[in-house]
Design a protein around this motif. Structure first.
Motif, short mmCIF file in Angstrom:
data_model
loop_
_atom_site.label_atom_id
_atom_site.label_comp_id
_atom_site.label_asym_id
_atom_site.label_seq_id
_atom_site.Cartn_x
_atom_site.Cartn_y
_atom_site.Cartn_z
N THR A 37 0.84 -1.18 0.00
CA THR A 37 0.00 0.00 0.00
C THR A 37 0.88 1.24 0.00
OG1 THR A 37 -0.10 0.08 2.40
CG2 THR A 37 -1.85 -1.15 1.29
N GLY A 38 0.34 2.32 -0.49
CA GLY A 38 1.05 3.59 -0.48
C GLY A 38 0.19 4.65 0.13
N ASP A 39 0.68 5.89 0.10
CA ASP A 39 -0.08 6.99 0.66
C ASP A 39 -1.41 7.18 -0.04
OD1 ASP A 39 1.84 7.44 2.54
OD2 ASP A 39 2.81 9.07 1.44
N SER A 40 -1.51 6.75 -1.29
CA SER A 40 -2.76 6.92 -2.02
C SER A 40 -3.90 6.12 -1.40
CB SER A 40 -2.59 6.50 -3.48
OG SER A 40 -2.27 5.13 -3.55
N ASN A 41 -3.60 5.16 -0.53
CA ASN A 41 -4.63 4.36 0.12
C ASN A 41 -5.06 4.94 1.47
OD1 ASN A 41 -4.58 2.59 -2.01
ND2 ASN A 41 -3.19 1.17 -1.02
N LYS A 42 -4.44 6.04 1.89
CA LYS A 42 -4.83 6.65 3.16
C LYS A 42 -6.21 7.27 3.01
CE LYS A 42 -0.39 7.44 5.26
NZ LYS A 42 0.48 8.42 5.90
N CYS A 43 -6.99 7.20 4.09
CA CYS A 43 -8.36 7.69 4.00
C CYS A 43 -8.85 8.21 5.34
CB CYS A 43 -9.27 6.58 3.50
SG CYS A 43 -9.27 5.13 4.55
N GLY A 44 -9.88 9.04 5.25
CA GLY A 44 -10.63 9.46 6.41
C GLY A 44 -11.83 8.53 6.54
N LEU A 45 -12.12 8.09 7.74
CA LEU A 45 -13.25 7.20 7.99
C LEU A 45 -14.33 7.98 8.71
CD1 LEU A 45 -11.18 4.11 9.16
CD2 LEU A 45 -12.07 4.59 6.87
N VAL A 55 -14.24 10.23 12.01
CA VAL A 55 -13.96 9.64 13.32
C VAL A 55 -12.61 8.96 13.41
CG1 VAL A 55 -16.39 9.37 13.94
CG2 VAL A 55 -15.22 7.53 12.71
N ALA A 56 -11.95 8.72 12.26
CA ALA A 56 -10.67 8.01 12.28
C ALA A 56 -9.92 8.22 10.97
CB ALA A 56 -10.88 6.52 12.52
N LEU A 57 -8.63 7.93 11.01
CA LEU A 57 -7.80 7.86 9.81
C LEU A 57 -7.42 6.41 9.62
CD1 LEU A 57 -5.30 10.82 10.22
CD2 LEU A 57 -7.07 10.58 8.49
N GLY A 58 -7.35 5.99 8.38
CA GLY A 58 -6.99 4.60 8.13
C GLY A 58 -6.41 4.41 6.76
N ARG A 59 -6.43 3.17 6.32
CA ARG A 59 -5.87 2.80 5.04
C ARG A 59 -6.80 1.77 4.41
NH1 ARG A 59 -0.70 3.64 3.42
NH2 ARG A 59 -0.12 4.22 5.52
N VAL A 60 -7.09 1.96 3.14
CA VAL A 60 -7.93 1.02 2.40
C VAL A 60 -7.06 -0.10 1.83
CG1 VAL A 60 -9.42 0.74 0.38
CG2 VAL A 60 -9.62 2.79 1.79
N TYR A 61 -7.52 -1.32 1.94
CA TYR A 61 -6.82 -2.47 1.40
C TYR A 61 -7.61 -2.97 0.20
CZ TYR A 61 -3.77 -2.15 5.32
OH TYR A 61 -2.85 -1.68 6.21
N VAL A 81 -7.49 0.78 10.68
CA VAL A 81 -7.54 2.04 11.42
C VAL A 81 -6.17 2.32 12.00
CG1 VAL A 81 -8.61 3.28 13.33
CG2 VAL A 81 -9.99 1.76 11.90
N GLU A 82 -5.64 3.51 11.67
CA GLU A 82 -4.31 3.90 12.13
C GLU A 82 -4.33 5.03 13.15
OE1 GLU A 82 -2.27 4.76 8.48
OE2 GLU A 82 -2.02 2.64 8.02
N GLU A 83 -5.39 5.82 13.14
CA GLU A 83 -5.49 6.93 14.10
C GLU A 83 -6.96 7.17 14.43
OE1 GLU A 83 -4.52 11.70 14.34
OE2 GLU A 83 -3.40 10.46 12.91
N VAL A 84 -7.27 7.15 15.71
CA VAL A 84 -8.63 7.36 16.19
C VAL A 84 -8.84 8.84 16.49
CG1 VAL A 84 -10.23 6.85 18.08
CG2 VAL A 84 -8.84 5.02 17.10
N LYS A 85 -9.90 9.41 15.95
CA LYS A 85 -10.25 10.82 16.21
C LYS A 85 -11.37 10.94 17.23
CE LYS A 85 -7.43 12.76 13.28
NZ LYS A 85 -6.37 13.65 13.73
N ASP A 86 -12.31 9.99 17.25
CA ASP A 86 -13.43 10.00 18.19
C ASP A 86 -13.63 8.58 18.71
OD1 ASP A 86 -15.79 10.12 19.62
OD2 ASP A 86 -16.89 11.23 18.08
N LYS A 117 -13.34 8.44 2.73
CA LYS A 117 -12.90 9.55 1.88
C LYS A 117 -11.39 9.47 1.72
CE LYS A 117 -17.09 11.18 2.28
NZ LYS A 117 -18.09 10.78 1.35
N HIS A 118 -10.95 9.23 0.49
CA HIS A 118 -9.50 9.13 0.23
C HIS A 118 -8.84 10.48 0.44
CE1 HIS A 118 -9.45 5.02 -1.11
NE2 HIS A 118 -10.63 5.26 -1.66
N LEU A 119 -7.68 10.45 1.07
CA LEU A 119 -6.92 11.67 1.34
C LEU A 119 -5.86 11.85 0.28
CD1 LEU A 119 -6.32 11.24 5.17
CD2 LEU A 119 -8.16 12.47 4.06
N SER A 120 -5.67 13.08 -0.15
CA SER A 120 -4.54 13.37 -1.02
C SER A 120 -3.51 14.04 -0.13
CB SER A 120 -4.97 14.24 -2.20
OG SER A 120 -5.64 15.39 -1.74
N GLU A 121 -3.21 15.27 -0.37
CA GLU A 121 -2.29 16.01 0.49
C GLU A 121 -3.06 16.87 1.48
OE1 GLU A 121 1.05 15.62 0.55
OE2 GLU A 121 0.61 13.99 -0.83
#
Length: 127
Positions: A37-45, A55-61, A81-86, A117-121
Motif C-alpha cells: 500500500t502507499g499513501d494513495s490508500n490513506k483515507c478518512g473514515l 472519526v478516524a484515519l486509516g488505510r484502504v486495502y 484504522v491507524e489513528e482514532v479521532k473519536d 474519503k480518500h486523502l490526497s495532500e
C-alpha cells in the motif's frame, strides 16, 4: 556448511525492534509498513450523520474480499484504522469484538464505501 561453499542465510531479526507480520491478514502493521500500500490508500473514515462525521484515519486495502473470514458486502471495503479521532463513536459495521471506534486501532474492519474519503495532500480535521 561454509566449508563446502554454502552459506547459511542470516538469522531473522527477533525481538521488539522487528516488525511482526500477520500471515492471516487479521492485524494491521502498527507502523503502517505494508509494502503493498502507499499513501494513495490513506483515507478518512466517517460515520453516518448529517453531514457525515470524521472519526478516524486509516488505510484502504484494495482487492480484499474478506475481513476476519467474513465476506465483504458489495458496498464495503476493508480498512485498517491507524489513528482514532473519536473513540466513543460507534463503528458503522460492528462485530462481536468491536463496537466503538476506540476499539479499532491497528485492526481490520469492514467500512461502508460511501463513508470512506480518500486523502490526497489534504489535512484531516475533526470538528
Amino acid at each position: 556448511m561454509q566449508s563446502q561453499g554454502l552459506a547459511l542465510p542470516p538469522e531473522p531479526k527477533v525481538g521488539p525492534s522487528a516488525a511482526r507480520v500477520s500471515t492471516k491478514e487479521s492485524c494491521v502493521d502498527p507502523l503502517g509498513n505494508d509494502p503493498n500500500t502507499g499513501d494513495s490508500n490513506k483515507c478518512g473514515l466517517y460515520i453516518e450523520e448529517n453531514p457525515p462525521r470524521p472519526v478516524a484515519l486509516g488505510r484502504v486495502y484494495k482487492g480484499s474480499t474478506n475481513v476476519h473470514n467474513i465476506p465483504l458486502l458489495h458496498d464495503q471495503v476493508k480498512v485498517g484504522v491507524e489513528e482514532v479521532k473519536d473513540a466513543d463513536a460507534p463503528v458503522p459495521v460492528p462485530t462481536d469484538e468491536v463496537n466503538l471506534v476506540g476499539q479499532t486501532l491497528n485492526t481490520f474492519l469492514a467500512w461502508p464505501t460511501h463513508l470512506v474519503k480518500h486523502l490526497s495532500e489534504k489535512v484531516f480535521y475533526c470538528h
